[in-house]
Enzyme design. Structure first.
Site, PDB file in Angstrom:
ATOM      1  N   CYS A 116      39.324  65.187  40.044  1.00 39.63           N
ATOM      2  CA  CYS A 116      38.461  64.914  38.880  1.00 39.63           C
ATOM      3  C   CYS A 116      37.162  65.709  38.913  1.00 39.63           C
ATOM      4  O   CYS A 116      36.466  65.797  37.904  1.00 39.63           O
ATOM      5  CB  CYS A 116      38.169  63.423  38.790  1.00 39.63           C
ATOM      6  SG  CYS A 116      39.676  62.475  38.528  1.00 39.63           S
ATOM      7  N   HIS A 256      32.235  62.403  34.119  1.00 40.82           N
ATOM      8  CA  HIS A 256      33.696  62.312  34.225  1.00 40.82           C
ATOM      9  C   HIS A 256      34.113  60.938  33.710  1.00 40.82           C
ATOM     10  O   HIS A 256      33.443  59.934  33.959  1.00 40.82           O
ATOM     11  CB  HIS A 256      34.114  62.496  35.685  1.00 40.82           C
ATOM     12  CG  HIS A 256      35.548  62.181  35.916  1.00 40.82           C
ATOM     13  ND1 HIS A 256      36.549  62.792  35.196  1.00 40.82           N
ATOM     14  CD2 HIS A 256      36.159  61.302  36.751  1.00 40.82           C
ATOM     15  CE1 HIS A 256      37.713  62.312  35.589  1.00 40.82           C
ATOM     16  NE2 HIS A 256      37.502  61.403  36.523  1.00 40.82           N
ATOM     17  N   ASN A 286      41.571  58.930  31.321  1.00 47.56           N
ATOM     18  CA  ASN A 286      41.103  59.878  32.330  1.00 47.56           C
ATOM     19  C   ASN A 286      42.038  61.090  32.321  1.00 47.56           C
ATOM     20  O   ASN A 286      43.192  60.984  32.751  1.00 47.56           O
ATOM     21  CB  ASN A 286      41.103  59.182  33.701  1.00 47.56           C
ATOM     22  CG  ASN A 286      40.585  60.070  34.810  1.00 47.56           C
ATOM     23  OD1 ASN A 286      40.379  61.267  34.623  1.00 47.56           O
ATOM     24  ND2 ASN A 286      40.380  59.484  35.982  1.00 47.56           N
TER      25      ASN A 286
HETATM   26  O1  UT7 Z   1      39.110  59.659  38.432  1.00 48.23           O
HETATM   27  C1  UT7 Z   1      39.461  59.505  39.776  1.00 48.23           C
HETATM   28  C2  UT7 Z   1      38.755  58.404  40.373  1.00 48.23           C
HETATM   29  N1  UT7 Z   1      39.344  57.149  39.972  1.00 48.23           N
HETATM   30  C3  UT7 Z   1      38.555  56.164  39.647  1.00 48.23           C
HETATM   31  O2  UT7 Z   1      37.375  56.329  39.631  1.00 48.23           O
HETATM   32  C4  UT7 Z   1      39.190  54.825  39.368  1.00 48.23           C
HETATM   33  C5  UT7 Z   1      38.425  53.779  40.124  1.00 48.23           C
HETATM   34  N2  UT7 Z   1      38.987  52.418  40.008  1.00 48.23           N
HETATM   35  C6  UT7 Z   1      38.984  51.724  38.842  1.00 48.23           C
HETATM   36  O3  UT7 Z   1      38.619  52.228  37.803  1.00 48.23           O
HETATM   37  C7  UT7 Z   1      39.337  50.261  38.916  1.00 48.23           C
HETATM   38  O4  UT7 Z   1      39.394  49.850  40.257  1.00 48.23           O
HETATM   39  C8  UT7 Z   1      40.676  49.909  38.228  1.00 48.23           C
HETATM   40  C9  UT7 Z   1      40.541  50.047  36.722  1.00 48.23           C
HETATM   41  C10 UT7 Z   1      41.796  50.807  38.728  1.00 48.23           C
HETATM   42  C11 UT7 Z   1      41.044  48.471  38.516  1.00 48.23           C
HETATM   43  O5  UT7 Z   1      39.995  47.598  38.075  1.00 48.23           O
HETATM   44  P1  UT7 Z   1      39.439  46.471  39.034  1.00 48.23           P
HETATM   45  O6  UT7 Z   1      38.423  45.719  38.275  1.00 48.23           O
HETATM   46  O7  UT7 Z   1      39.014  47.133  40.312  1.00 48.23           O
HETATM   47  O8  UT7 Z   1      40.697  45.544  39.223  1.00 48.23           O
HETATM   48  P2  UT7 Z   1      41.387  45.137  40.603  1.00 48.23           P
HETATM   49  O9  UT7 Z   1      42.145  46.266  41.170  1.00 48.23           O
HETATM   50  O10 UT7 Z   1      40.374  44.434  41.440  1.00 48.23           O
HETATM   51  O11 UT7 Z   1      42.427  44.073  40.060  1.00 48.23           O
HETATM   52  C12 UT7 Z   1      42.009  42.835  39.462  1.00 48.23           C
HETATM   53  C13 UT7 Z   1      43.244  42.065  39.007  1.00 48.23           C
HETATM   54  C14 UT7 Z   1      44.333  42.024  40.054  1.00 48.23           C
HETATM   55  O12 UT7 Z   1      44.959  40.754  39.953  1.00 48.23           O
HETATM   56  P3  UT7 Z   1      44.583  39.574  40.974  1.00 48.23           P
HETATM   57  O13 UT7 Z   1      44.893  40.112  42.348  1.00 48.23           O
HETATM   58  O14 UT7 Z   1      43.118  39.324  40.777  1.00 48.23           O
HETATM   59  O15 UT7 Z   1      45.463  38.456  40.528  1.00 48.23           O
HETATM   60  C15 UT7 Z   1      45.297  43.071  39.623  1.00 48.23           C
HETATM   61  O16 UT7 Z   1      46.626  42.823  40.034  1.00 48.23           O
HETATM   62  O17 UT7 Z   1      43.811  42.734  37.883  1.00 48.23           O
HETATM   63  C16 UT7 Z   1      45.204  42.980  38.120  1.00 48.23           C
HETATM   64  N3  UT7 Z   1      45.581  44.211  37.436  1.00 48.23           N
HETATM   65  C17 UT7 Z   1      45.990  44.245  36.163  1.00 48.23           C
HETATM   66  N4  UT7 Z   1      46.161  43.298  35.255  1.00 48.23           N
HETATM   67  C18 UT7 Z   1      46.583  43.665  34.030  1.00 48.23           C
HETATM   68  C19 UT7 Z   1      45.548  45.474  37.941  1.00 48.23           C
HETATM   69  N5  UT7 Z   1      45.951  46.330  36.994  1.00 48.23           N
HETATM   70  C20 UT7 Z   1      46.225  45.607  35.889  1.00 48.23           C
HETATM   71  C21 UT7 Z   1      46.673  45.935  34.597  1.00 48.23           C
HETATM   72  N6  UT7 Z   1      46.835  44.932  33.705  1.00 48.23           N
HETATM   73  N7  UT7 Z   1      46.928  47.180  34.226  1.00 48.23           N
END
Ligand code: UT7
Length: 330
Positions: A116, A256, A286
């Site tokens: 990225c 980004h 992204n």
């Molecule tokens: O460009 C390259 C660099 N990449 C980035 O900068 C991305 C960085 N990371 C992120 O943007 C975020 O971490 C994500 C968007 C990928 C995830 O968001 P988050 O707020 O960190 O969510 P999480 O991974 O902590 O997950 C929270 C909950 C989980 O469920 P439980 O364990 O709390 O029951 C996940 O299983 O959300 C669940 N979850 C979803 N639910 C519905 C994860 N993905 C999804 C989804 N739809 N697509």
């Protein structure tokens, strides 16, 4: 050596027509529009459906538009640098394909892999050729067909990314506008937090790598989120301080587009109000190396000559960085 200054003199873009909305994704996996919008800021992303077209095609279209906007013939280009993590082939470089597609017959061409942060690293590299006088016209392209490495059974990554490309032309500046400073960082990611595990020389393609879905992007979202939020905000502040810029001196943050929450955190740390931040993640998701030039393209008519812009990115590697430039297109 007489050091020259490089500036962006034109911008081009390419976006596939097909819009994949969050509602489409709801049909493919256990996710929902509300979760995606509130956690990421994304409503839809573009997907390149034509199986015969890939990263080179999008990059070439973006480059052709930049050249047209500059009124420059492709034969005048000295160098093509293309940033991508989704090259058409492992080799030859996608930049070589683009060089041929656009007819940049006098240019040499190479790819740059910094995920990225690829576009920022590529602009920095290209600017060095201008500054040293070794090149007069450099095309810098960020192009990624992320859909080619997305696992649509993995809701944690596939919802984030889209396809697209942007391109800028770098030329010598003689009016004080252009690239003023750049800071880049790298921290080798030994925990494999953001990886495509197979397809390279470490894990060449086998039946097993395909069956184990190792040719797709995998990410430890939370770990990357923390690193990205810190990294992008820190480096943006670092470049402001180094150049004695106060928030009121900055016209635009060009971040980004990985997650709206990361962008907001960066803008807050910089003391910038949301009106000064380019955001198009809602429309395109992204697009990896494409996000920053796509922002520049979308905002080009709102940019004023002499505006101070901070471009900032964080990505796989880990790689991150910021560029401070004065907008030089009248
Ligand atoms: O460009 C390259 C660099 N990449 C980035 O900068 C991305 C960085 N990371 C992120 O943007 C975020 O971490 C994500 C968007 C990928 C995830 O968001 P988050 O707020 O960190 O969510 P999480 O991974 O902590 O997950 C929270 C909950 C989980 O469920 P439980 O364990 O709390 O029951 C996940 O299983 O959300 C669940 N979850 C979803 N639910 C519905 C994860 N993905 C999804 C989804 N739809 N697509």
């Amino acid at each position: 050596m007489d050091v020259k200054q490089a500036k962006i003199t034109a911008v081009g873009h390419y976006l596939p027509e097909f819009r994949m909305t969050n509602f489409e994704l709801e049909k493919l996996m256990d996710t929902n529009d509300e979760w995606i919008r509130t956690r990421t800021g994304i409503s839809e992303r573009r997907i390149l459906k034509d199986p015969d077209k890939a990263t080179a095609f999008m990059g070439a279209e973006a480059a052709k538009e930049a050249l047209e906007n500059a009124g420059v013939d492709a034969s005048e280009i000295d160098l093509v640098i293309l940033a991508t993590v989704t090259p058409d082939f492992l080799f030859p470089a996608t930049a070589c394909l683009v060089q041929n597609m656009i007819g940049a017959t006098n240019a040499f061409a190479f790819d740059l892999s910094a995920a990225c942060s690829g576009f920022l690293y590529a602009v920095s590299t290209g600017s060095m050729y201008i500054e040293s006088g070794r090149a007069k016209k450099v095309l810098v392209i960020g192009s990624d067909k992320m859909s080619s490495i997305l696992d649509y059974t993995d809701r944690t990554t596939s919802i984030l990314f889209g396809d697209g490309a942007g391109a800028v032309l770098l030329e010598e500046s003689n009016d004080g506008t252009g690239l003023i400073d750049q800071i880049h960082h790298t921290e080798g990611d030994t925990n494999c937090s953001l990886y495509q595990h197979a397809g390279g020389s470490r894990n060449p393609a086998t039946k097993e790598t395909v069956e184990n879905r190792q040719h797709y992007i995998t990410q430890d979202g939370r770990a990357v989120f923390k690193k990205a939020t810190m990294g992008m905000a820190d480096v943006s502040l670092e470049i402001m301080k180094k150049n004695n810029l106060e928030p009121e001196d900055v016209a635009w943050l060009v971040p980004h587009q990985a997650n709206l929450r990361i962008i907001d955190a960066t803008a807050n740390r910089m003391g910038l109000s949301s009106e000064k931040v380019m955001i198009n993640i809602n429309k395109y998701g992204n697009t990896t190396a494409g996000t920053i030039p796509l922002c520049l393209y979308d905002w080009k008519d709102k940019l004023n000559y002499g505006d101070n812009l901070i471009l900032a990115a964080f990505g796989g590697g880990f790689t991150w960085g910021a560029i401070y430039l004065k907008w030089g297109i009248k």
